[in-house]
Design a protein around this motif. Structure first.
Motif, PDB file in Angstrom:
ATOM      1  N   GLN A 266      46.590   8.880  11.280  1.00  0.00           N
ATOM      2  CA  GLN A 266      47.508   9.317  10.341  1.00  0.00           C
ATOM      3  C   GLN A 266      48.893   8.994  10.546  1.00  0.00           C
ATOM      4  O   GLN A 266      49.257   8.908  11.766  1.00  0.00           O
ATOM      5  N   PHE A 267      49.484   9.145   9.297  1.00  0.00           N
ATOM      6  CA  PHE A 267      51.096   8.822   9.719  1.00  0.00           C
ATOM      7  C   PHE A 267      51.877   9.987  10.021  1.00  0.00           C
ATOM      8  O   PHE A 267      52.398  10.394   9.353  1.00  0.00           O
ATOM      9  N   ARG A 268      51.456  10.425  11.308  1.00  0.00           N
ATOM     10  CA  ARG A 268      52.254  11.591  12.054  1.00  0.00           C
ATOM     11  C   ARG A 268      53.183  11.121  13.250  1.00  0.00           C
ATOM     12  O   ARG A 268      53.097  10.310  13.808  1.00  0.00           O
ATOM     13  N   ALA A 269      54.074  12.072  13.293  1.00  0.00           N
ATOM     14  CA  ALA A 269      54.993  11.593  14.172  1.00  0.00           C
ATOM     15  C   ALA A 269      54.481  11.490  16.023  1.00  0.00           C
ATOM     16  O   ALA A 269      55.004  10.608  16.432  1.00  0.00           O
ATOM     17  N   GLU A 270      53.473  12.205  16.201  1.00  0.00           N
ATOM     18  CA  GLU A 270      52.961  12.049  17.499  1.00  0.00           C
ATOM     19  C   GLU A 270      52.233  10.899  17.642  1.00  0.00           C
ATOM     20  O   GLU A 270      51.817  10.583  18.870  1.00  0.00           O
ATOM     21  N   LYS A 271      52.008  10.090  16.456  1.00  0.00           N
ATOM     22  CA  LYS A 271      51.174   8.889  16.724  1.00  0.00           C
ATOM     23  C   LYS A 271      51.916   7.699  17.128  1.00  0.00           C
ATOM     24  O   LYS A 271      51.428   6.721  17.601  1.00  0.00           O
ATOM     25  N   ALA A 272      53.341   7.879  17.047  1.00  0.00           N
ATOM     26  CA  ALA A 272      54.081   6.958  17.616  1.00  0.00           C
ATOM     27  C   ALA A 272      54.048   5.579  17.112  1.00  0.00           C
ATOM     28  O   ALA A 272      53.816   4.620  17.884  1.00  0.00           O
ATOM     29  N   GLN A 273      53.812   5.464  15.936  1.00  0.00           N
ATOM     30  CA  GLN A 273      53.560   3.966  15.175  1.00  0.00           C
ATOM     31  C   GLN A 273      54.900   3.082  15.345  1.00  0.00           C
ATOM     32  O   GLN A 273      54.614   1.885  15.572  1.00  0.00           O
ATOM     33  N   PRO A 274      56.001   3.432  15.358  1.00  0.00           N
ATOM     34  CA  PRO A 274      57.282   2.653  15.509  1.00  0.00           C
ATOM     35  C   PRO A 274      56.967   1.884  16.956  1.00  0.00           C
ATOM     36  O   PRO A 274      57.507   0.710  16.619  1.00  0.00           O
ATOM     37  N   LEU A 275      56.544   2.488  17.644  1.00  0.00           N
ATOM     38  CA  LEU A 275      56.532   1.660  19.102  1.00  0.00           C
ATOM     39  C   LEU A 275      55.532   0.599  18.801  1.00  0.00           C
ATOM     40  O   LEU A 275      55.742  -0.433  19.456  1.00  0.00           O
ATOM     41  N   GLN A 276      54.505   0.664  18.095  1.00  0.00           N
ATOM     42  CA  GLN A 276      53.409  -0.449  18.069  1.00  0.00           C
ATOM     43  C   GLN A 276      54.198  -1.571  17.257  1.00  0.00           C
ATOM     44  O   GLN A 276      53.957  -2.608  17.661  1.00  0.00           O
TER      45      GLN A 276
END
Length: 453
Positions: A266-276
């Protein structure tokens, strides 16, 4: 003076009357306890791993004790009550009992939601008092209420409401999704939050210790629950049921023309997708010119406007990093499309810190995508581990380590990748529904045996 005495006596008598009234409700509930297992699960329509645990637990108990009725205590009014009741009845023969809708608290969330759950449980237990009260959503503050009504309390805890890691981050004043930057920057506010967390930890430990059996979903959760609740002899680890049978059937071979890396969350803050995204951008620049240019695929759902905003920011970041032509975004896809995307990926990325378990990593492994997961909690302690002496994936902590793992997977000879993917798939079979049923029944069996004596 006389009027003050009258007022005092009025207050005492009204308080006493209220206590007697509550006591009469409890006594009536204890006398009329129903031969049933009541599952406390306020949200029965979330479609996630928690709902899968609920219905698998219902099925396991029906197989173990078909003399017990199964009832689900829910406050899920967002979906149609008729549709929820029909699904539960048709699929499992289970009755749903609706309690008042839970209130959300933007500040003092843990205390607010814990208090709200107590009210929910009280209302539900007034409607039906079962022999066994089974919490599958992590509402530990309801356990004393269930004990007052004479229930045997069982729970399946996905993650602790508060963890020792949360306390250490506030102490170190680290800004994260669960520690606002304004608080992290302030010494005084951080100290206040530490006091709040310590007070809540004390309460959480007291109410959690009321459980007769606490099942937990991972080694990480188990270590925290044992320390906080202080009942290690009544705490059993039961891995969550992962339905990977369809993914296990996918071929391990992948297209080498355009290697695909997938990120499912899910596009949630804790998933840290910007790091990816940052790691992928650096990895592309590190690849040799003779290497095929990879694609990065984000696959996830948006629950609300904030999630939509995060998705838009990811798209903007891809443009900023000059990789917009190398990144795809798939929002709210159907399951069959997710299976197709997983079947084409050479690797799957996960970057959430302290993920209590990590079902998506198991799905990567089952599908044949080599996992690159965060080096903490469930992924580190339970999932991405060697199988028969063979490496099953990679663990990373920061952008640099993710870059190294991505580059290594993309440069890996095909026979080596296939060997690692096969070992990962075998590892994933340890978290199947069948294993869940076996471990679940082994954990709960003694509780039923003891109660039936």
């Amino acid at each position: 003076m006389a009027s003050g005495s009258i007022l005092l006596w009025a207050l005492i008598s009204s308080t006493l009357g209220f206590v007697l009234y509550l006591g009469s409700i409890v006594i009536q509930g204890r006398i009329s306890r129903r031969k049933a297992v009541a599952f406390f699960h306020p949200y029965t329509n979330d479609g996630g791993g928690g709902e899968r645990v609920l219905w698998c637990a219902v099925k396991a108990i029906q197989e173990l004790r078909n003399d017990l009725d199964c009832v689900v205590l829910t406050g899920d009014h967002d979906a149609s009550p008729q549709s929820l009741m029909s699904r539960a009845s048709d699929r499992f023969g289970v009755n749903l009992i609706f309690a008042p809708k839970e209130t959300k608290y933007p500040r003092f969330t843990m205390i607010g939601q814990s208090w709200g759950s107590v009210y929910l449980a009280w209302e539900a237990l007034c409607k039906i008092t079962p022999l066994y009260y089974f919490d599958t959503s992590g509402y530990a503050f309801t356990y004393p209420v269930a004990r007052i009504f004479g229930c045997t309390v069982i729970c399946y805890t996905h993650y602790p409401t508060i963890s020792l890691d949360m306390l250490s981050r506030v102490r170190s004043r680290s800004s994260m999704y669960n520690n606002d930057a304004a608080i992290a920057k302030s010494v005084w506010l951080s100290q206040c939050k530490i006091i709040y967390y310590k007070f809540f930890s004390l309460l959480y430990g007291m109410v959690g210790s009321c459980a007769h059996l606490a099942m937990v979903n991972s080694s990480w959760t188990q270590s925290h629950i044992e320390k906080l609740w202080g009942i290690p002899e009544h705490t059993k680890r039961v891995y969550p049921p992962c339905d990977t049978s369809g993914l296990q059937a996918l071929p391990l071979e992948r297209s080498v023309d355009t290697p695909r890396i997938i990120s499912v969350a899910q596009f949630r803050a804790e998933k840290a997708q910007p790091l990816q995204l940052e790691a992928f951008a650096v990895a592309i620049r590190k690849l040799g010119r003779d290497m095929p240019r990879p694609k990065f695929q984000f696959v996830g759902s948006c629950r609300n406007k904030k999630d939509e905003e995060r998705l838009q920011k990811l798209k903007e970041k891809a443009i900023e990093l000059e990789i917009e032509n190398d990144v795809e975004f798939h929002k709210n896809v159907m399951y069959r499309d997710l299976v197709r995307l997983l079947g084409g990926a050479v690797a799957g990325i996960h970057s959430m810190m302290d993920e209590h378990f990590g079902i998506v990593i198991v799905e990567y492994m089952a599908a044949g995508a080599i996992p690159i997961a965060h080096n903490s909690a469930g992924p580190k302690m339970d999932i991405v581990k060697e199988e028969d002496g063979q490496q099953t994936g990679f663990l990373a902590w920061n952008v640099e380590e993710y870059v190294d793992a991505i580059v290594e997977v993309l440069q890996m000879p095909e026979n080596e990748r296939l060997r690692m993917a096969a070992a990962a798939r075998k590892r994933a079979s340890r978290f199947s529904e069948q294993i869940f049923y076996e471990d679940f029944k082994a954990a709960i069996g003694p509780i039923f045996s003891h109660a039936s004596r």
